[in-house]
Design an enzyme around this catalytic site. Structure first.
Site, PDB file in Angstrom:
ATOM      1  N   GLN A  37       0.719  -1.307  -0.046  1.00 18.33           N
ATOM      2  CA  GLN A  37       0.134  -0.107  -0.035  1.00 18.33           C
ATOM      3  C   GLN A  37       0.653   1.228   0.066  1.00 18.33           C
ATOM      4  OE1 GLN A  37      -2.697  -1.816   3.423  1.00 18.33           O
ATOM      5  NE2 GLN A  37      -4.029  -0.412   2.082  1.00 18.33           N
ATOM      6  N   ARG A  95       3.783  -0.169  12.974  1.00 20.33           N
ATOM      7  CA  ARG A  95       3.569  -1.541  12.518  1.00 20.33           C
ATOM      8  C   ARG A  95       3.613  -1.497  11.005  1.00 20.33           C
ATOM      9  NH1 ARG A  95      -1.881  -4.192  10.983  1.00 20.33           N
ATOM     10  NH2 ARG A  95      -1.122  -6.309  10.359  1.00 20.33           N
ATOM     11  N   HIS A 140       1.204  -9.607   4.751  1.00 24.44           N
ATOM     12  CA  HIS A 140       0.130  -8.789   4.670  1.00 24.44           C
ATOM     13  C   HIS A 140      -0.512  -8.843   3.222  1.00 24.44           C
ATOM     14  CE1 HIS A 140      -2.025  -5.090   6.572  1.00 24.44           C
ATOM     15  NE2 HIS A 140      -2.521  -5.180   5.231  1.00 24.44           N
ATOM     16  N   ASN A 184      -1.592 -10.947   8.519  1.00 22.49           N
ATOM     17  CA  ASN A 184      -2.663  -9.825   8.817  1.00 22.49           C
ATOM     18  C   ASN A 184      -3.967 -10.375   8.158  1.00 22.49           C
ATOM     19  OD1 ASN A 184      -3.407  -7.006   9.239  1.00 22.49           O
ATOM     20  ND2 ASN A 184      -3.983  -7.242   7.278  1.00 22.49           N
ATOM     21  N   GLU A 185      -5.092 -10.464   8.987  1.00 20.42           N
ATOM     22  CA  GLU A 185      -6.439 -10.591   8.519  1.00 20.42           C
ATOM     23  C   GLU A 185      -6.497 -11.766   7.602  1.00 20.42           C
ATOM     24  OE1 GLU A 185      -8.114  -5.874   8.833  1.00 20.42           O
ATOM     25  OE2 GLU A 185      -8.021  -7.090   6.969  1.00 20.42           O
ATOM     26  N   ASN A 325      -7.779  -6.009  14.597  1.00 16.76           N
ATOM     27  CA  ASN A 325      -8.466  -5.317  13.852  1.00 16.76           C
ATOM     28  C   ASN A 325      -9.866  -5.089  13.771  1.00 16.76           C
ATOM     29  OD1 ASN A 325      -5.675  -5.085  12.978  1.00 16.76           O
ATOM     30  ND2 ASN A 325      -6.020  -5.735  10.788  1.00 16.76           N
ATOM     31  N   TYR A 327     -13.057  -2.088  12.860  1.00 18.53           N
ATOM     32  CA  TYR A 327     -13.160  -0.806  12.657  1.00 18.53           C
ATOM     33  C   TYR A 327     -14.912  -0.500  12.484  1.00 18.53           C
ATOM     34  CZ  TYR A 327      -9.061  -0.779   9.748  1.00 18.53           C
ATOM     35  OH  TYR A 327      -7.853  -0.550   9.232  1.00 18.53           O
ATOM     36  N   GLU A 394      -5.094  -2.325  14.029  1.00 24.19           N
ATOM     37  CA  GLU A 394      -5.802  -1.509  13.159  1.00 24.19           C
ATOM     38  C   GLU A 394      -7.030  -0.819  13.493  1.00 24.19           C
ATOM     39  OE1 GLU A 394      -5.972  -2.323   9.301  1.00 24.19           O
ATOM     40  OE2 GLU A 394      -4.179  -3.809   9.172  1.00 24.19           O
TER      41      GLU A 394
END
Length: 492
Positions: A37, A95, A140, A184-185, A325, A327, A394
């Site tokens: 990213q 991170r 990731h 990650n996720e 994480n 949201y 996150e």
């Protein structure tokens, strides 16, 4: 002194008063990014092609506006500036993730890219020189394309290949890294990558490929943890965890059916990965649902693979800490009309999911402002997994324009941090840190540059990708300095 008290009722259904108790002195506040990213330099200095490079180059319609990570924030060349921004924030930790294909261009251990090694050594050294703790994500979402060509995550061959890669990371960087996250996720890797196919590599294999992916990710995670525990922990004295994501799934009513739907959805999202690691084996509700549906669909056995007793024992206990994480929240209810032929994560759970129209939405279609969900999710995790040591890895807010006057982002972070503190004080949840997503506006995967999460604005039209502090920088600096979310806090 700046005043940072915001009324959260403007962003969501009215939320309880902000927590006015200071965070502990050793509570960690950080910021997060990921390699694809922000780094850019997609084919420079010997880096190999990853699944996102391949997907977004070969299918320009896969992302909004045809955006890709070829350059993005250009952090490969601007990492010192990024560390300076972190220093300005006064965070305790950063991170970031290592790009597998930058270290190992073909994914395998036989070809190590020394320029990639040097880049991450330099980044870690720069962080250490500025008293910022590196929190390193090993994977990731950016699998080397060469490994996808060999079968990707649904293929069991990848377990040993990932273990080689993780061992290399520990060997190269472990003396300066004390916090590692294996994945990650993984839900997004498996469900979106190999189930519905909305993320790279874009494979649609609902209810089969996505579950084999999960099965192999869990085995790979466990193998990496054991490698660290046996070969590196005695000298390096670090910790290895995993990052799991979930919404909070709020029952639409107080009925027993909707309460059960909430628990089922939590097990299918969070429990799929956390239960084997903390309790041993997949959640019972997953095993029973998927087996029942598989047999009714004509399969001879469950589409969900089974762990052997030896594998269950090997995986259980393989997390020194848990990254969370979070949201958004969603409303859930039991589905009234089941699709008996439907396969995959979002059919097998037999749960209906939606958002309330009254909830404020961010730019990302999956993001709604529901700060009350943070405490509920953390409390549920505590009760399910014997109160593991946790860090929020996150949490953040997206807008469309990257405005510098980002009051909505400030209110979002403030509300969710209040939920974290509530969980610590009222529920005794063992949370040792919080990490805002994200340090920079960056490439938001298939949403391109249209969803902006950064504390710092990035001008993607400028050659240098100029960074500019948003108003949220001042807010976050103040929270880190005072350990307080409101103008005056009390010690406990």
């Amino acid at each position: 002194m700046m005043k940072f008290l915001y009324i959260l009722c403007s962003l969501a259904s009215c939320y309880a008063a902000l927590n006015n108790k200071k965070f502990p002195a050793d509570f960690m506040f950080g910021a997060a990014t990921s390699s694809y990213q922000i780094e850019g330099a997609w084919n420079e200095d010997g880096k190999g092609e990853n699944i996102w490079d391949y997907l977004l180059h070969t299918n320009r319609t896969y992302s909004l506006n045809g955006d890709n990570g070829d350059t993005t924030c250009n952090s490969y060349h601007n990492y010192k500036e990024d560390v300076a921004l972190l220093k300005n924030l006064n965070v305790t930790h950063y991170r970031f993730s290592i790009a597998w294909a930058r270290l190992l261009p073909n994914g395998h251990i036989n070809e190590i890219n020394e320029a990639g090694v040097e880049y991450y050594k330099n980044l870690i050294s720069e962080l250490r020189a500025n008293n910022i703790e590196p929190f390193v994500t090993i994977y990731h979402w950016d699998l080397p394309q060469a490994l996808q060509d060999e079968g990707g995550w649904p293929s069991s061959n990848i377990i040993d290949v990932y273990a080689d890669y993780a061992r290399l990371c520990f060997r190269l960087f472990g003396l300066d890294v004390k916090y590692w996250m294996t994945f990650n996720e993984p839900k997004q890797t498996c469900w979106q990558g190999y189930g519905v196919g909305t993320n790279a590599p874009g494979i649609k294999s609902p209810g089969i490929g996505e579950y084999w992916c999960a099965h192999n990710v869990l085995k790979a995670h466990a193998k990496a943890w054991h490698i660290y525990d046996e070969e590196f922990r005695p000298r390096q004295k670090g910790q290895v965890g995993i990052v799991i994501d979930s919404n909070w799934w709020e029952p639409a009513t107080n009925s027993s059916e909707d309460q059960e739907a909430s628990e089922t959805k939590l097990q299918f999202t969070f429990g799929l990965y956390a239960n084997p690691i903390f309790n041993g084996d997949y959640p019972e509700v997953m095993k029973s649902h998927i087996k029942r549906r598989s047999l009714a669909q004509g399969f001879q056995k469950s589409r969900l693979p089974e762990f052997t007793p030896k594998e269950i024992e090997y995986i259980k206990g393989t997390a020194d800490f848990l990254g969370v994480n979070m949201y958004s929240a969603s409303l859930v209810a039991a589905k009234q009309n089941q699709d008996v032929d439907g396969m995959g994560f979002d059919h097998d759970d037999e749960v209906k999911v939606w958002y309330s129209e009254s909830w404020k939405k961010g730019a990302s279609p999956w993001l709604v402002v529901t700060p009350w969900g943070m405490q509920k999710l953390l409390r549920w995790i505590k009760n399910q997994y014997n109160n593991p040591r946790m860090i929020v890895t996150e949490n953040g807010y997206s807008d469309y324009d990257g405005t510098l006057n980002d009051d909505d982002r400030i209110s979002y972070i403030q509300g969710y941090l209040s939920g974290v503190r509530d969980a610590m004080v009222e529920d005794g949840v063992n949370v040792f840190g919080y990490t805002v997503w994200s340090l920079l506006d960056n490439l938001e995967w298939v949403y391109g540059f249209t969803n902006k999460f950064g504390l710092y604005h990035v001008d993607f039209n400028s050659p240098n990708r100029t960074r500019t502090a948003k108003k949220s920088v001042g807010f976050y600096q103040n929270v880190i300095r005072t350990k307080c979310l409101v103008d005056e806090c009390i010690e406990i």
